[in-house]
Design a protein around this motif. Structure first.
Motif, PDB file in Angstrom:
ATOM      1  N   ARG A 175       4.091   6.296  -8.841  1.00 16.10           N
ATOM      2  CA  ARG A 175       4.675   5.825  -7.585  1.00 16.10           C
ATOM      3  C   ARG A 175       4.937   4.322  -7.634  1.00 16.10           C
ATOM      4  O   ARG A 175       5.953   3.841  -7.122  1.00 16.10           O
ATOM      5  CB  ARG A 175       3.747   6.168  -6.420  1.00 16.10           C
ATOM      6  N   ALA A 176       4.010   3.571  -8.220  1.00 14.96           N
ATOM      7  CA  ALA A 176       4.198   2.129  -8.348  1.00 14.96           C
ATOM      8  C   ALA A 176       5.400   1.816  -9.238  1.00 14.96           C
ATOM      9  O   ALA A 176       6.178   0.895  -8.974  1.00 14.96           O
ATOM     10  CB  ALA A 176       2.939   1.485  -8.921  1.00 14.96           C
ATOM     11  N   MET A 177       5.569   2.617 -10.293  1.00 14.31           N
ATOM     12  CA  MET A 177       6.703   2.431 -11.194  1.00 14.31           C
ATOM     13  C   MET A 177       8.020   2.692 -10.469  1.00 14.31           C
ATOM     14  O   MET A 177       9.024   2.002 -10.682  1.00 14.31           O
ATOM     15  CB  MET A 177       6.567   3.369 -12.398  1.00 14.31           C
ATOM     16  N   THR A 178       8.027   3.684  -9.575  1.00  8.61           N
ATOM     17  CA  THR A 178       9.233   3.987  -8.814  1.00  8.61           C
ATOM     18  C   THR A 178       9.591   2.847  -7.864  1.00  8.61           C
ATOM     19  O   THR A 178      10.762   2.512  -7.681  1.00  8.61           O
ATOM     20  CB  THR A 178       9.033   5.287  -8.016  1.00  8.61           C
ATOM     21  N   LEU A 179       8.574   2.236  -7.244  1.00 12.29           N
ATOM     22  CA  LEU A 179       8.813   1.090  -6.369  1.00 12.29           C
ATOM     23  C   LEU A 179       9.468  -0.046  -7.138  1.00 12.29           C
ATOM     24  O   LEU A 179      10.414  -0.688  -6.657  1.00 12.29           O
ATOM     25  CB  LEU A 179       7.490   0.626  -5.751  1.00 12.29           C
ATOM     26  N   VAL A 200       9.850  14.916  -5.071  1.00 10.14           N
ATOM     27  CA  VAL A 200      11.006  14.854  -5.948  1.00 10.14           C
ATOM     28  C   VAL A 200      11.631  13.466  -5.951  1.00 10.14           C
ATOM     29  O   VAL A 200      12.106  12.981  -6.981  1.00 10.14           O
ATOM     30  CB  VAL A 200      12.059  15.907  -5.519  1.00 10.14           C
ATOM     31  N   ASP A 201      11.615  12.776  -4.788  1.00  6.58           N
ATOM     32  CA  ASP A 201      12.290  11.478  -4.736  1.00  6.58           C
ATOM     33  C   ASP A 201      11.631  10.453  -5.629  1.00  6.58           C
ATOM     34  O   ASP A 201      12.260   9.479  -6.034  1.00  6.58           O
ATOM     35  CB  ASP A 201      12.348  10.962  -3.294  1.00  6.58           C
ATOM     36  N   PHE A 202      10.360  10.650  -5.990  1.00  5.34           N
ATOM     37  CA  PHE A 202       9.703   9.696  -6.855  1.00  5.34           C
ATOM     38  C   PHE A 202      10.113   9.874  -8.307  1.00  5.34           C
ATOM     39  O   PHE A 202       9.777   9.050  -9.143  1.00  5.34           O
ATOM     40  CB  PHE A 202       8.179   9.797  -6.724  1.00  5.34           C
ATOM     41  N   HIS A 203      10.804  10.944  -8.606  1.00 11.20           N
ATOM     42  CA  HIS A 203      11.309  11.123  -9.968  1.00 11.20           C
ATOM     43  C   HIS A 203      12.624  10.377 -10.169  1.00 11.20           C
ATOM     44  O   HIS A 203      13.285  10.561 -11.186  1.00 11.20           O
ATOM     45  CB  HIS A 203      11.498  12.606 -10.268  1.00 11.20           C
ATOM     46  N   LYS A 213       0.848  -1.189   0.000  1.00 13.37           N
ATOM     47  CA  LYS A 213       0.000   0.000   0.000  1.00 13.37           C
ATOM     48  C   LYS A 213       0.886   1.243   0.000  1.00 13.37           C
ATOM     49  O   LYS A 213       1.883   1.307   0.724  1.00 13.37           O
ATOM     50  CB  LYS A 213      -0.910   0.019   1.232  1.00 13.37           C
ATOM     51  N   GLN A 214       0.540   2.219  -0.824  1.00 14.54           N
ATOM     52  CA  GLN A 214       1.341   3.436  -0.896  1.00 14.54           C
ATOM     53  C   GLN A 214       1.168   4.272   0.363  1.00 14.54           C
ATOM     54  O   GLN A 214       0.128   4.228   1.027  1.00 14.54           O
ATOM     55  CB  GLN A 214       0.947   4.236  -2.136  1.00 14.54           C
TER      56      GLN A 214
END
Length: 286
Positions: A200-204, A254-257, A186-187
């Motif tokens: 966000r899922a792609m970043t994970l 920014v960290d999700f980029h 869960k985010q």
């Protein structure tokens, strides 16, 4: 083999160990070796779990959880006077997900209510056991002819948690055709738009990609090509590939980029999953 035997001798000189031969059973996990590959499963562990819970003679069901029942909070049903049987059962089911990808979502969902479980949650856990009864021998098969190339599949369920409104991320990674890593989580924050949840899922998944490449590097396995990460959201792919921040993405931390940095560095190559109509067109053209 020379290095392996040297390590065995070194350990035996210090701790007195015994070589049990090829791995067949280890802390609840069974290993079956075939010419076509290796099967990891937990059949004995699952049977012992069904027997301990008195569900060995239960009627099997086709799905591990009925999500339509909205098991979303500790306010539904009657609180359990002694929650310890529920917590022990969820702990055992959690260990079972090491080889049972199909149980990951349902077990993760019911693990949210460990602090205040109710009889409704307990019935949901028993539903997982009934599903387990009908799929006792399922496991993870790793083909012997797989190439050492990593590829992944990634998705998210926007506002998938009815209770908190948070989205649920999920991914799975393959070493060619061998499933080696999967996760459902869960985010942490509520996504305002579906593309934000997808991003966000792609970043994970990108973080897991980096970890797998580090692991392969430690094992001295070369992976010169970018990891193919398949995704079904074109907008999230464009955001990751576009160097320009759009107005609609400024609210994303920014960290999700960091996914963008990995795409620019050639570590990951993003691909769209074809739709059913596109697959039909491809088959008709053959």
């Amino acid at each position: 083999m020379t290095e392996i035997n040297s390590m065995k001798e070194l350990l035996d000189s210090e701790y007195i160990i015994k070589d049990l031969g090829p791995l067949k059973y280890f802390i609840g996990m069974e290993v079956a070796r075939f010419n076509k590959g290796i099967l990891l499963y937990q059949r004995k562990y699952a049977l012992d779990l069904l027997e301990d819970t008195g569900m060995l003679g239960s009627k099997p069901c086709s799905t591990p959880i009925e999500y339509a029942k909205k098991l979303v909070s500790s306010e539904i049903g009657t609180p359990l006077t002694d929650p310890s049987p529920y917590t022990r059962l969820m702990g055992k089911l959690l260990y079972l997900t090491h080889t049972r990808l199909d149980l990951s979502f349902s077990v993760r969902h019911l693990n949210q209510f460990l602090s205040k479980p109710t009889n409704v949650h307990f019935e949901g856990a028993k539903g997982i056991l009934r599903y387990l009864k009908g799929s006792i021998g399922v496991g993870v098969f790793m083909p012997a002819d797989s190439d050492l190339k990593v590829k992944g599949y990634n998705d998210s369920d926007w506002a998938g948690c009815p209770h908190s409104g948070k989205s649920v991320s999920g991914y799975c990674f393959y070493l060619e055709n061998s499933l080696i890593s999967w996760k459902i989580k869960k985010q942490q924050v509520i996504a305002r738009f579906s593309v934000e949840a997808e991003y966000r899922a792609m970043t994970l998944a990108a973080c897991e990609t980096q970890w797998l490449l580090y692991l392969m590097h430690d094992l001295q396995i070369d992976h010169p090509q970018p990891v193919m990460l398949y995704y079904d959201n074109e907008s999230a792919i464009h955001i990751a590939a576009n160097l320009i921040f759009h107005e609609r993405t400024k609210h994303i931390e920014v960290d999700f980029h960091s996914i963008r940095e990995k795409v620019e560095a050639g570590l990951i190559y993003l691909l769209s999953i074809p739709t059913a109509s596109q697959v039909a067109d491809i088959l008709l053209s053959l």
